[in-house]
Write an enzyme that holds these catalytic residues in place. Structure first.
Site, PDB file in Angstrom:
ATOM      1  CB  CYS A  76     -25.752  47.957 -14.266  1.00 55.48           C
ATOM      2  SG  CYS A  76     -24.311  48.727 -14.666  1.00 55.48           S
ATOM      3  CG  HIS A  81     -25.301  44.618 -11.544  1.00 50.05           C
ATOM      4  ND1 HIS A  81     -24.657  44.263 -12.675  1.00 50.05           N
ATOM      5  CD2 HIS A  81     -24.547  45.818 -11.284  1.00 50.05           C
ATOM      6  CE1 HIS A  81     -23.572  45.025 -12.922  1.00 50.05           C
ATOM      7  NE2 HIS A  81     -23.859  46.121 -12.389  1.00 50.05           N
ATOM      8  CG  ASN A 115     -20.156  46.009 -13.781  1.00 47.58           C
ATOM      9  OD1 ASN A 115     -20.846  45.737 -14.571  1.00 47.58           O
ATOM     10  ND2 ASN A 115     -20.218  47.341 -13.146  1.00 47.58           N
TER      11      ASN A 115
HETATM   12  O1  UT7 Z   1     -22.271  48.522 -12.374  1.00 51.17           O
HETATM   13  C1  UT7 Z   1     -22.521  49.874 -11.873  1.00 51.17           C
HETATM   14  C2  UT7 Z   1     -22.093  50.456 -11.014  1.00 51.17           C
HETATM   15  N1  UT7 Z   1     -20.652  50.402 -10.808  1.00 51.17           N
HETATM   16  C3  UT7 Z   1     -20.238  50.106  -9.512  1.00 51.17           C
HETATM   17  O2  UT7 Z   1     -20.999  49.624  -8.690  1.00 51.17           O
HETATM   18  C4  UT7 Z   1     -18.845  50.509  -8.824  1.00 51.17           C
HETATM   19  C5  UT7 Z   1     -19.066  50.791  -7.575  1.00 51.17           C
HETATM   20  N2  UT7 Z   1     -17.703  51.288  -6.928  1.00 51.17           N
HETATM   21  C6  UT7 Z   1     -16.885  50.394  -6.699  1.00 51.17           C
HETATM   22  O3  UT7 Z   1     -16.722  49.089  -6.837  1.00 51.17           O
HETATM   23  C7  UT7 Z   1     -15.605  50.867  -5.931  1.00 51.17           C
HETATM   24  O4  UT7 Z   1     -16.000  52.326  -5.318  1.00 51.17           O
HETATM   25  C8  UT7 Z   1     -14.057  50.686  -6.679  1.00 51.17           C
HETATM   26  C9  UT7 Z   1     -13.863  49.709  -6.882  1.00 51.17           C
HETATM   27  C10 UT7 Z   1     -14.646  51.603  -8.047  1.00 51.17           C
HETATM   28  C11 UT7 Z   1     -13.156  51.767  -5.953  1.00 51.17           C
HETATM   29  O5  UT7 Z   1     -12.938  51.157  -4.832  1.00 51.17           O
HETATM   30  P1  UT7 Z   1     -12.816  52.010  -3.689  1.00 51.17           P
HETATM   31  O6  UT7 Z   1     -12.857  51.170  -2.215  1.00 51.17           O
HETATM   32  O7  UT7 Z   1     -14.146  52.735  -3.481  1.00 51.17           O
HETATM   33  O8  UT7 Z   1     -11.655  53.012  -3.891  1.00 51.17           O
HETATM   34  P2  UT7 Z   1     -11.627  54.336  -3.721  1.00 51.17           P
HETATM   35  O9  UT7 Z   1     -11.950  55.001  -5.246  1.00 51.17           O
HETATM   36  O10 UT7 Z   1     -12.121  55.233  -2.634  1.00 51.17           O
HETATM   37  O11 UT7 Z   1     -10.046  54.522  -3.862  1.00 51.17           O
HETATM   38  C12 UT7 Z   1      -9.329  54.310  -2.798  1.00 51.17           C
HETATM   39  C13 UT7 Z   1      -7.577  54.316  -3.147  1.00 51.17           C
HETATM   40  C14 UT7 Z   1      -7.364  55.899  -3.714  1.00 51.17           C
HETATM   41  O12 UT7 Z   1      -6.148  56.199  -3.530  1.00 51.17           O
HETATM   42  P3  UT7 Z   1      -5.911  57.086  -2.169  1.00 51.17           P
HETATM   43  O13 UT7 Z   1      -6.570  58.282  -2.648  1.00 51.17           O
HETATM   44  O14 UT7 Z   1      -6.428  56.686  -0.854  1.00 51.17           O
HETATM   45  O15 UT7 Z   1      -4.160  57.356  -2.015  1.00 51.17           O
HETATM   46  C15 UT7 Z   1      -7.504  55.423  -5.221  1.00 51.17           C
HETATM   47  O16 UT7 Z   1      -6.604  56.387  -6.000  1.00 51.17           O
HETATM   48  O17 UT7 Z   1      -7.645  53.196  -3.893  1.00 51.17           O
HETATM   49  C16 UT7 Z   1      -6.939  53.979  -5.133  1.00 51.17           C
HETATM   50  N3  UT7 Z   1      -7.131  53.196  -6.411  1.00 51.17           N
HETATM   51  C17 UT7 Z   1      -6.473  52.437  -6.796  1.00 51.17           C
HETATM   52  N4  UT7 Z   1      -5.234  51.534  -6.456  1.00 51.17           N
HETATM   53  C18 UT7 Z   1      -4.723  50.583  -6.921  1.00 51.17           C
HETATM   54  C19 UT7 Z   1      -8.194  53.265  -7.177  1.00 51.17           C
HETATM   55  N5  UT7 Z   1      -8.323  52.516  -8.009  1.00 51.17           N
HETATM   56  C20 UT7 Z   1      -7.102  51.627  -8.088  1.00 51.17           C
HETATM   57  C21 UT7 Z   1      -6.747  50.723  -8.645  1.00 51.17           C
HETATM   58  N6  UT7 Z   1      -5.376  50.141  -8.238  1.00 51.17           N
HETATM   59  N7  UT7 Z   1      -7.117  50.067  -9.673  1.00 51.17           N
END
Ligand code: UT7
Length: 315
Positions: free
Chosen positions: A113, A241, A271
């Site tokens: 990225c 980004h 992204n």
């Molecule tokens: O370009 C290069 C770099 N990439 C990035 O910068 C990405 C950086 N990371 C992020 O943007 C975020 O971490 C994500 C959007 C990928 C995830 O968001 P988050 O707030 O960090 O969520 P999480 O991974 O901590 O998950 C929270 C909850 C989990 O459920 P439990 O364990 O709390 O029951 C996940 O299983 O949300 C769940 N979850 C979803 N639920 C609905 C994860 N993905 C999804 C989804 N829909 N698509």
């Protein structure tokens, strides 16, 4: 070293859009979750378009806006992790498509990225050693090819597109003052190469990458400003980004950047990795938000891990 400035930008995105509701029919997710956690509402995915088509579309638009002819180009770099072929490179295919001179370097660059900023810095170095004073820098991705459709943590995030900038190098212009960094890490973000055989999917520990991003973005901004001897008030526009709207919001709040000085298009594209920053630059130029004399601070971060920032002026 003589600096580069952007003379014209362009972009090309595939026609097909995939909404959050479309994805909710494939994996266990919802429009509400995706919108609030990421800011993404839809993304564009290729159907008949190829990576080469996107590169050509964006590059032709940038050359036209810059008023620069292919024969004036002294180097061409395509920042990407998702070209149609590893060999020939996307940049070599672009050389043929555009009729760029044969006596110039054309190559692909992988810094995930952060690729577009790595490519701008590399271009500045190359043009200092070139008799031709214009360079073509493209960021292009077809990430829809690299998505694991069973992983709701990643499949909602990524989109396809290309952005391009024609840059000019002139004696006496200040350098873009790029600050670039890298730290080898295959745990946070990984895209397998030949080892994966036919299928290769993006793997990511989203929470750890998020933490890395919110630490890295302000550090990069501080370093770029310090290197240039400037403050945030000296900057006309901030370009981030587009990985997650919450990452941008945190940086904006920390620097108290007014709404009219930054921009998000993550809601439309998701992204797009190396294409993300030039897609923003191209929309900003088209909308007249930046133009000749504008000074833009751009910041990127991503796989590698890599990160970078630069102060880019328009001419
Ligand atoms: O370009 C290069 C770099 N990439 C990035 O910068 C990405 C950086 N990371 C992020 O943007 C975020 O971490 C994500 C959007 C990928 C995830 O968001 P988050 O707030 O960090 O969520 P999480 O991974 O901590 O998950 C929270 C909850 C989990 O459920 P439990 O364990 O709390 O029951 C996940 O299983 O949300 C769940 N979850 C979803 N639920 C609905 C994860 N993905 C999804 C989804 N829909 N698509």
């Amino acid at each position: 070293m003589n600096g580069i400035k952007i003379k014209g930008t362009g972009r090309c995105v595939p026609e097909k859009t995939v909404t959050n509701d479309d994805l909710a029919r494939i994996v266990d997710t919802s429009d509400q979750w995706i919108t609030t956690r990421t800011g993404i509402r839809r993304r564009h995915h290729c159907t008949t378009e190829t990576h080469a088509n996107l590169c050509a579309g964006a590059a032709k638009a940038a050359l036209a806006r810059a008023g620069v002819a292919p024969e004036q180009v002294g180097a061409c770099i395509v920042a990407t992790v998702s070209a149609d072929t590893a060999v020939p490179s996307a940049a070599c295919l672009l050389q043929r498509e555009l009729g760029l001179p044969e006596d110039i370097p054309c190559f692909d660059l992988n810094a995930a990225c952060t690729g577009f900023l790595y490519a701008l810095h590399t271009m500045e170095c190359l043009l200092n050693a070139s008799p031709r004073k214009f360079g073509l820098v493209v960021g292009a991705e077809v990430l829809s090819r690299l998505i694991n459709w069973e992983d709701r943590g990643t499949c909602i995030l990524f989109g396809d597109g290309a952005g391009a900038a024609v840059v000019e190098c002139r004696e006496g212009w200040p350098s873009i003052g790029a600050v670039l960094g890298s730290r080898g890490d295959d745990e946070l973000l990984r895209l397998p190469g030949l080892e994966a055989g036919e299928r290769s999917f993006i793997q990511m520990d989203g929470t750890k990458v998020f933490k890395f991003a919110v630490e890295t973005v302000p550090r990069c901004m501080d370093q770029v400003l310090q290197k240039a001897g400037m403050t945030a008030e000296d900057v006309d526009f901030f370009v981030f980004h587009q990985a997650n709207a919450r990452i941008i919001d945190l940086a904006v709040r920390k620097y108290r950047i007014p709404t009219e000085k930054y921009y998000k298009n993550i809601q439309e594209y998701g992204n797009t990795s190396a294409a993300s920053i030039p897609l923003v630059l191209s929309e900003l130029e088209e909308q007249g938000k930046v133009g000749p004399g504008s000074r833009v601070l751009a910041v990127g971060f991503g796989g590698g891990l890599t990160w970078g920032g630069a102060l880019i002026e328009f001419v």
